[in-house]
Design a protein around this motif. Sequence first.
Motif, mmCIF file in Angstrom:
data_model
loop_
_atom_site.group_PDB
_atom_site.id
_atom_site.type_symbol
_atom_site.label_atom_id
_atom_site.label_comp_id
_atom_site.label_asym_id
_atom_site.label_seq_id
_atom_site.Cartn_x
_atom_site.Cartn_y
_atom_site.Cartn_z
ATOM 1 N N LYS A 150 13.424 -1.934 -51.615
ATOM 2 C CA LYS A 150 14.324 -2.316 -52.181
ATOM 3 C C LYS A 150 14.963 -3.490 -51.568
ATOM 4 C CE LYS A 150 16.350 2.001 -51.770
ATOM 5 N NZ LYS A 150 15.073 1.852 -51.383
ATOM 6 N N THR A 151 14.169 -3.908 -50.455
ATOM 7 C CA THR A 151 14.455 -4.144 -49.230
ATOM 8 C C THR A 151 13.842 -5.634 -49.735
ATOM 9 O OG1 THR A 151 15.316 -2.672 -47.404
ATOM 10 C CG2 THR A 151 15.167 -4.815 -46.985
ATOM 11 N N HIS A 152 12.824 -5.563 -49.684
ATOM 12 C CA HIS A 152 12.467 -6.320 -49.802
ATOM 13 C C HIS A 152 12.032 -7.839 -51.164
ATOM 14 C CE1 HIS A 152 7.262 -8.231 -49.845
ATOM 15 N NE2 HIS A 152 8.285 -8.874 -50.488
ATOM 16 N N ILE A 206 24.588 -6.376 -49.892
ATOM 17 C CA ILE A 206 24.484 -5.163 -48.962
ATOM 18 C C ILE A 206 23.671 -3.804 -48.863
ATOM 19 C CG2 ILE A 206 25.797 -3.092 -48.110
ATOM 20 C CD1 ILE A 206 28.308 -4.785 -48.647
ATOM 21 N N ASP A 207 22.620 -4.269 -48.126
ATOM 22 C CA ASP A 207 21.866 -3.467 -48.450
ATOM 23 C C ASP A 207 21.919 -1.949 -48.123
ATOM 24 O OD1 ASP A 207 18.651 -2.156 -49.302
ATOM 25 O OD2 ASP A 207 18.159 -3.276 -47.290
ATOM 26 N N ASP A 208 21.489 -0.496 -48.924
ATOM 27 C CA ASP A 208 21.857 0.857 -48.518
ATOM 28 C C ASP A 208 22.787 0.605 -48.743
ATOM 29 O OD1 ASP A 208 18.757 1.592 -48.393
ATOM 30 O OD2 ASP A 208 18.895 0.528 -46.318
ATOM 31 N N ILE A 209 24.137 0.522 -50.061
ATOM 32 C CA ILE A 209 25.088 1.066 -50.135
ATOM 33 C C ILE A 209 25.998 2.449 -50.407
ATOM 34 C CG2 ILE A 209 25.233 0.950 -52.677
ATOM 35 C CD1 ILE A 209 27.886 -0.586 -50.569
ATOM 36 N N ILE A 305 5.353 2.719 -50.598
ATOM 37 C CA ILE A 305 4.425 1.344 -50.234
ATOM 38 C C ILE A 305 4.272 1.608 -48.762
ATOM 39 C CG2 ILE A 305 4.510 -0.787 -50.636
ATOM 40 C CD1 ILE A 305 5.771 -0.175 -53.006
ATOM 41 N N ARG A 306 5.407 2.004 -47.979
ATOM 42 C CA ARG A 306 5.834 1.816 -46.735
ATOM 43 C C ARG A 306 4.487 2.556 -46.038
ATOM 44 N NH1 ARG A 306 11.175 2.905 -44.798
ATOM 45 N NH2 ARG A 306 11.469 0.981 -45.913
ATOM 46 N N ASP A 307 4.212 3.286 -46.504
ATOM 47 C CA ASP A 307 2.777 4.647 -46.103
ATOM 48 C C ASP A 307 1.801 4.124 -46.624
ATOM 49 O OD1 ASP A 307 4.570 6.482 -45.692
ATOM 50 O OD2 ASP A 307 5.096 7.348 -46.661
HETATM 51 MG MG MG Z 1 15.641 -0.940 -47.454
#
Ligand code: MG
Length: 443
Positions: A150-152, A206-209, A305-307
């Motif tokens: 999402k952040t990406h 806005i991230d993580d609303i 994907i982070r893992d």
């Molecule tokens: Mg994020």
Amino acid sequence: MSTIAALEWKNILDRVRAMHPSLVRGWFSGLKPIDLSGGVLRIRAGNPKQVRYLDDECGSVFAEASQQVLEQLVTTTFETDAPDEIADDDGYPLSISENNQLQLNDDYVFDHFVVGAGNRLAHAASVAVAENPGQTYNPLFIHGDVGLGKTHLLQAICHTTKQLGTCPTTLYISCETFVNHFIEAVERGAMNQFRFHYRHVDLLVIDDIQFLGARERSQEEFFHTFNTLHQAQKQIVLSADCQPSEIPTLENRLVSRFNSGLVMSIDAPCMETRVAILRKKSRLRCIEVPEDVIEYVAINVHTNIRDLEGALLRLDAISQTTGGKIDMELARRALADGSERLAITIQQIIDVVTRYFGVRVKDLQSKKRPKSISHPRQICMYLAREFTSHSLEEVGGYFGGRDHSTVLHADRTIKKMLETDAKVRRTVENLRATLRTQQNGAS
Ligand code: MG
Ligand code: ADP
């Protein structure tokens, strides 16, 4: 967009005067309705002080009178054309500045984003929005579990509009930043400056609303920010860990605003996508990984994907420290080490943390919020996320029935502290080492 008739406005003012004479000021006759749209009546005042007075004292009064006259549900917002006097006027420069924005990561561009079945639509929508901000999907709402990109995507949108020069004023912030600014603005009586800052942007990301869910007054403010930007066809992009209707205690009107644009989910990557991501990431980081190892990692790491990236970095770190090449044997060893996620229990984490900080388990599980209790509690939650595979809900439940957003918040808070606070870093390293030592002793 429509405005209201002069007679209706006169009736509204008359009602305010009749119902709340003590609140009425002489300058009320200079107030002007700007427009009525989406249930929001925007009212222009002569200067920032007037807006502040209206915001603090008269919000519900004007809303009530407007509803009676217009016979529909209406909220009111107040604004002024003279925002520049505000800082001097207030004497309270708010700490809203470029620096409060989240830093864009140079790697989070569309070119580095691998498209697969789970994220194809979210990716396409993000590209469309980045290329035509305000013209396609507004708002764009992307949701999915942690570590799925999402952040990406949010940052890739910012990078693109920056490159194209289509959104001269862009705000990319976390939800926490919005909430903190809002609280600060209320405390300092600097709401005008706050509003000017948030309502005069071309692109608001806005991230993580989902963190807005727990903040009633911030929701109210965000609702108006949203409406103002949306009406002006300014692009809004939001991300969350769940869809709008699932954000706990998010007001219905915000849920419906969020749903009014495009809501897109990102799902966990399939095997092919995981392989493609590992190939791309190893290329980008100049790590040489043979195909059989890529497949092995893709098969064994399927959480997010982070893992997946974490596993790749672990391979790299081990090969660098041992001087060996990355091969299947090294991969098996590296991933086996990762199984410590399952071996350490929450109870062990609590034991180690309570002993370290000299607090009682009962306190961690209570509603107590002083820093001496909340800090160790947050560290427990952070370590539980790192070492165990319990869900956010399970971890929250363990600490006195807290909800998943509290655990996410704790996780993020500690992560942020680890970046900036050497003392916290040392503490967490000590705790990790103690946990690992205990674990090794037990096995
Ligand atoms: Mg994020
Ligand atoms: P989220 O915000 O959903 O928790 P992030 O955007 O922080 O997840 O992604 C976690 C990591 O995974 C980042 O390093 C990001 O670059 C990477 N990532 C996620 N999705 C993709 C993808 N489709 N292609 C390449 N990298 C990805």
